[in-house]
Write an enzyme that holds these catalytic residues in place. Structure first.
Site, PDB file in Angstrom:
ATOM      1  N   LYS A 223       0.841  -1.199   0.000  1.00 31.00           N
ATOM      2  CA  LYS A 223       0.000   0.000   0.000  1.00 31.00           C
ATOM      3  C   LYS A 223       0.877   1.251   0.000  1.00 31.00           C
ATOM      4  CE  LYS A 223      -0.533   0.043   5.051  1.00 31.00           C
ATOM      5  NZ  LYS A 223      -1.497   0.010   6.171  1.00 31.00           N
TER       6      LYS A 223
ATOM      7  N   TYR B 146      15.513  31.160   6.214  1.00 32.30           N
ATOM      8  CA  TYR B 146      14.359  31.841   6.802  1.00 32.30           C
ATOM      9  C   TYR B 146      14.480  31.923   8.326  1.00 32.30           C
ATOM     10  CZ  TYR B 146      11.926  31.439   2.330  1.00 32.30           C
ATOM     11  OH  TYR B 146      11.561  31.558   1.012  1.00 32.30           O
TER      12      TYR B 146
END
Length: 372
Positions: A36, A263
């Protein structure tokens, strides 16, 4: 155009890991391999083809569309959808011959109606909820539920299973309790002469630590990809990591003492530093939690991430690497020369689980290179 950030997947490692699981659980125990979430980010089609070529018995997916993608890629062995399905998905489930998890009689009746129209039986597995709590039939109702299913036409009850919720934790007591409850439910079926071909409970962690939960089928997931589920499981199996995340340096810059980078100006340069920029960030599934904390490999040596991980780039201190240049290969996870950054160690560093690491990058970095 050549992409400069990519995932490398070693298919030989996948084959090796499947064989290791087979040795661990014994030749009489079937393997339902979990593929999955695009095979935990490794690429479901290529991984499934490799598993089929190496003798896996069944594949497990979360949703019908995952199974349909495999069918369209000529994967023809049994595939089980592990989550319950909705009414509108039943047509495709039958069309593509997918096994279905059933814990609701109304859905079972709709499956029967559609299967009859296709003039075939549909394979179903019944989930018994021993503690996960999300879906499944309660253990005290499992016998009566399965008896009712037996009265519904065109349903083939192929398996029953349960799902451990904490087998990768240090305290295994609840997993042992779940296993005990599941065994009692299975015995009730046997006492009523109800023969269910496939009984399965063990996920990767249980394969490593709960051998009495093997029954006649196990469901390995993470260990097939060469990754241990947590620090609390036994490492009593020889597995090899299959995934690496790689990129290349796109810029080099010399910064003087007193400069800041990234940042928020969270990292101050204390001495003249050579900074490399790599084009990987949180849009690629590389967590912002690695800011000022993570490391990468360049020329087989560890180099620190400095400043915040941005959306599409990171900054690396490469002052200790005299031979680094624009275009040099960078390994964020995996091996380089004699050094390695494992998925497990990266997950532990930022307080998450290995599953999240591989699924995040696997779904966000589309460029995959396979080697074998």
């Amino acid at each position: 155009m050549q992409k400069i950030t990519w995932i490398e997947v070693d298919l030989n490692a996948i084959a090796h890991n499947l064989k290791a699981v087979k040795r661990k659980v014994g030749s009489e125990t079937k393997i339902l391999a979990i593929v999955k979430a695009d095979a935990y980010g490794h690429g479901a089609v290529k991984i499934s083809q490799t598993l089929v070529d190496n003798g896996v018995d069944m594949l497990g997916v979360a949703f019908p569309e995952e199974g349909i993608d495999l069918r369209k890629s000529n994967i023809n062995i049994p595939i089980l959808v592990l989550n319950p399905v909705l009414s509108e998905q039943i047509e495709d489930v039958l069309k593509y011959s997918l096994g279905v998890t059933v814990c609701n009689l109304d859905i079972a009746k709709e499956l029967s109606k559609t299967a009859k129209r296709y003039c075939r039986n549909t394979r179903i597995h019944v989930e018994i909820d021993t503690g996960m709590g999300g879906s499944g039939v309660s253990p005290d109702k499992a016998l009566s539920f399965i008896k009712e299913l037996q009265l519904i036409e065109n349903l083939e009850i192929e398996g029953v299973f349960t799902h451990f919720n904490s087998s990768d934790e240090k305290d295994k007591s609840f997993s042992h309790e779940q296993n005990k409850i599941f065994k009692e439910a299975v015995k009730e079926l046997e006492d009523e002469k109800i023969k269910i071909p496939l009984i399965h409970a063990a996920n990767s962690a249980a394969i490593l630590d709960l051998s009495d939960s093997y029954f006649n089928m196990v469901r390995p997931g993470l260990i097939l990809y060469g990754i241990f589920p947590s620090v609390y499981v036994s490492k009593n199996i020889d597995i090899k990591p299959a995934m690496s995340l790689k990129t290349r340096i796109i810029n080099l810059k010399r910064l003087d003492s007193g400069s800041t980078i990234g940042y928020g100006r969270t990292f101050e340069i204390l001495k003249q530093t050579t900074v490399a920029t790599i084009p990987v960030g949180y849009k690629d599934g590389f967590s912002r939690y690695f800011s000022n904390l993570g490391e990468v490999l360049i020329n087989g040596k560890r180099s620190s991430i400095i400043g915040r991980v941005c959306m599409d780039r990171c900054f690396i201190d490469v002052s200790n690497l005299p031979d680094v240049e624009i275009g040099s290969e960078v390994t964020l996870y995996g091996n380089q020369n004699d050094e390695a950054i494992s998925i497990e160690s990266a997950a532990e560093l930022i307080g998450t689980i290995p599953y999240e690491i591989v699924c995040n990058i696997g779904t966000k970095v589309p460029n995959k290179m396979y080697k074998q």
